[in-house]
Design a protein around this motif. Structure first.
Motif, PDB file in Angstrom:
ATOM      1  N   ASN A 273     -44.065 105.842  67.348  1.00 11.62           N
ATOM      2  CA  ASN A 273     -44.474 106.692  66.184  1.00 11.62           C
ATOM      3  C   ASN A 273     -45.270 108.083  67.135  1.00 11.62           C
ATOM      4  O   ASN A 273     -46.438 108.317  67.639  1.00 11.62           O
ATOM      5  CB  ASN A 273     -45.978 105.944  65.708  1.00 11.62           C
ATOM      6  N   ASN A 274     -44.690 109.289  66.822  1.00  9.31           N
ATOM      7  CA  ASN A 274     -44.766 110.216  67.468  1.00  9.31           C
ATOM      8  C   ASN A 274     -44.723 112.066  66.464  1.00  9.31           C
ATOM      9  O   ASN A 274     -45.172 112.336  66.628  1.00  9.31           O
ATOM     10  CB  ASN A 274     -43.813 110.726  68.403  1.00  9.31           C
ATOM     11  N   ALA A 275     -44.375 111.637  65.503  1.00  6.38           N
ATOM     12  CA  ALA A 275     -44.305 112.676  64.640  1.00  6.38           C
ATOM     13  C   ALA A 275     -46.047 113.382  63.884  1.00  6.38           C
ATOM     14  O   ALA A 275     -46.902 112.418  64.168  1.00  6.38           O
ATOM     15  CB  ALA A 275     -43.530 111.868  63.332  1.00  6.38           C
ATOM     16  N   GLY A 276     -46.055 114.066  64.113  1.00 10.08           N
ATOM     17  CA  GLY A 276     -47.538 115.142  63.705  1.00 10.08           C
ATOM     18  C   GLY A 276     -47.340 116.347  63.995  1.00 10.08           C
ATOM     19  O   GLY A 276     -46.867 117.029  64.495  1.00 10.08           O
ATOM     20  N   VAL A 277     -49.089 116.648  63.259  1.00 13.10           N
ATOM     21  CA  VAL A 277     -48.960 118.175  62.963  1.00 13.10           C
ATOM     22  C   VAL A 277     -49.919 118.413  63.542  1.00 13.10           C
ATOM     23  O   VAL A 277     -51.223 117.958  63.527  1.00 13.10           O
ATOM     24  CB  VAL A 277     -48.701 118.999  61.973  1.00 13.10           C
ATOM     25  N   MET A 278     -50.262 120.350  64.205  1.00 13.69           N
ATOM     26  CA  MET A 278     -52.001 119.954  64.693  1.00 13.69           C
ATOM     27  C   MET A 278     -52.208 121.686  63.634  1.00 13.69           C
ATOM     28  O   MET A 278     -51.629 122.612  63.980  1.00 13.69           O
ATOM     29  CB  MET A 278     -52.133 120.427  66.284  1.00 13.69           C
ATOM     30  N   LEU A 279     -52.955 120.970  62.600  1.00 13.79           N
ATOM     31  CA  LEU A 279     -53.151 122.898  62.011  1.00 13.79           C
ATOM     32  C   LEU A 279     -54.550 122.782  62.022  1.00 13.79           C
ATOM     33  O   LEU A 279     -55.325 121.824  60.858  1.00 13.79           O
ATOM     34  CB  LEU A 279     -52.567 122.430  60.189  1.00 13.79           C
ATOM     35  N   THR A 280     -54.884 122.735  62.928  1.00 11.74           N
ATOM     36  CA  THR A 280     -56.498 123.161  63.062  1.00 11.74           C
ATOM     37  C   THR A 280     -57.407 124.344  62.549  1.00 11.74           C
ATOM     38  O   THR A 280     -56.472 125.882  62.604  1.00 11.74           O
ATOM     39  CB  THR A 280     -57.190 123.125  65.100  1.00 11.74           C
ATOM     40  N   GLY A 281     -58.009 124.161  62.987  1.00 15.69           N
ATOM     41  CA  GLY A 281     -58.892 125.648  62.456  1.00 15.69           C
ATOM     42  C   GLY A 281     -60.309 125.355  61.596  1.00 15.69           C
ATOM     43  O   GLY A 281     -60.804 124.041  61.754  1.00 15.69           O
ATOM     44  N   PRO A 282     -61.327 125.826  61.625  1.00 11.42           N
ATOM     45  CA  PRO A 282     -62.724 125.621  60.788  1.00 11.42           C
ATOM     46  C   PRO A 282     -62.130 125.015  59.128  1.00 11.42           C
ATOM     47  O   PRO A 282     -62.007 125.492  58.923  1.00 11.42           O
ATOM     48  CB  PRO A 282     -63.432 127.523  60.671  1.00 11.42           C
ATOM     49  N   VAL A 283     -63.861 124.670  59.635  1.00  9.20           N
ATOM     50  CA  VAL A 283     -63.537 123.564  58.141  1.00  9.20           C
ATOM     51  C   VAL A 283     -63.925 124.559  56.723  1.00  9.20           C
ATOM     52  O   VAL A 283     -63.073 124.137  55.969  1.00  9.20           O
ATOM     53  CB  VAL A 283     -64.782 122.471  57.534  1.00  9.20           C
ATOM     54  N   LEU A 284     -64.800 125.614  56.875  1.00  8.13           N
ATOM     55  CA  LEU A 284     -64.826 126.882  56.198  1.00  8.13           C
ATOM     56  C   LEU A 284     -63.663 126.873  55.615  1.00  8.13           C
ATOM     57  O   LEU A 284     -63.457 127.796  56.676  1.00  8.13           O
ATOM     58  CB  LEU A 284     -66.182 127.521  56.140  1.00  8.13           C
ATOM     59  N   ASP A 285     -63.621 127.084  54.250  1.00  6.51           N
ATOM     60  CA  ASP A 285     -62.876 128.292  53.504  1.00  6.51           C
ATOM     61  C   ASP A 285     -61.058 127.535  54.100  1.00  6.51           C
ATOM     62  O   ASP A 285     -60.630 127.992  54.169  1.00  6.51           O
ATOM     63  CB  ASP A 285     -62.518 129.361  54.707  1.00  6.51           C
ATOM     64  N   ALA A 286     -60.881 125.373  54.800  1.00  6.30           N
ATOM     65  CA  ALA A 286     -59.763 126.200  54.867  1.00  6.30           C
ATOM     66  C   ALA A 286     -58.854 126.223  53.904  1.00  6.30           C
ATOM     67  O   ALA A 286     -59.726 125.450  52.536  1.00  6.30           O
ATOM     68  CB  ALA A 286     -60.030 123.891  55.607  1.00  6.30           C
TER      69      ALA A 286
END
Length: 245
Positions: free
Chosen positions: A87-100
């Motif tokens: 199970n490798n499928a993944g995305v990394m859509l990081t950023g601050p919580v505020l205004d996400a």
């Protein structure tokens, strides 16, 4: 070419790039017959041409449980069994919580966490019959959360928690559950971060160290699934030497 995994049948999700692609190739080189799932089937077809063994290309969206079920069914119909699921499928859509962007949160939860769960749910009856193995690709973000990666970390903590509960449920029935937690790996994950400041920060951090290569994680997967049946390698944490946390 090693044949240590012949005649095992493996399914790798998110196999069109990065860790998934490298793992599919490594399993094939070790003698396994591999089904590769993903949405970018053109890349999967190219992978199939490069692999030394037989490759089944699957148009697979892990966030859609019906798509997952069909991919698992096609694999078993084609090869008769299923021994290894990565199970490798993944995305990394990081950023601050505020205004996400909440749509990005939904996409990460559906892909990283629910996608992994859907795949295990569909594959587990076959793995119980074959006394096979589940490999869950998590992250160092699944054990240490950090600012800017709150929801990404939440999904990876979820993958880690699910893997341990699953292990307790199925280990005495012969199914091995392996959790692999990579640190910084040189993949295209960071390219998909929408927040330009955070994308630049992640790339700068990666450039400050000798990052892992996808093949390093693929080697860890192959190591785990080629142990004798009585040996369960349940957790592999792999960081770049230069990564402190």
């Amino acid at each position: 070419m090693s044949s240590v995994l012949d005649p095992k049948i493996a399914l790798v999700t998110g196999a069109s790039s990065g860790i998934g692609r490298a793992t599919a190739l490594a399993l094939s080189k070790a003698g396994a017959t591999v089904a590769v799932g993903g949405r970018r089937t053109d890349r999967l077809e190219a992978l199939a041409q490069e692999a030394p063994g037989e490759i089944l290309v699957l148009d697979m969206d892990v966030s859609d449980p019906e798509s997952v079920r069909k991919a698992v069914d096609r694999t078993v119909e084609r090869f008769g069994t299923l021994d290894i699921v990565v199970n490798n499928a993944g995305v990394m859509l990081t950023g601050p919580v505020l205004d996400a962007d909440l749509a990005e949160w939904t996409r990460m939860v559906e892909t990283n966490l629910l996608g992994s769960l859907y795949t295990v749910h569909a594959a587990l009856p076959h793995l119980l019959r074959s006394r096979g193995a589940v490999v869950q690709i998590s992250s160092t973000s699944g054990r240490i959360s950090s600012a800017g990666a709150a929801v990404y970390s939440a999904t990876k903590f979820g993958v880690t928690a699910f893997a341990e509960a699953l292990r307790q449920e199925v280990t005495e029935q012969g199914v091995r559950v392996v959790l692999v937690e990579p640190g910084f790996v040189s993949t295209e994950l960071a390219d998909h971060i929408a927040d330009p400041n955070h994308r630049a920060a992640v790339k700068a951090m990666a450039e400050s160290m000798r990052t892992l290569q996808p093949e390093d994680i693929a080697a860890a997967v192959v190591y785990a699934v080629t142990q004798p049946d009585h040996v369960a390698v349940n957790e592999i944490l792999v960081r770049p030497t230069d990564q402190s946390r």
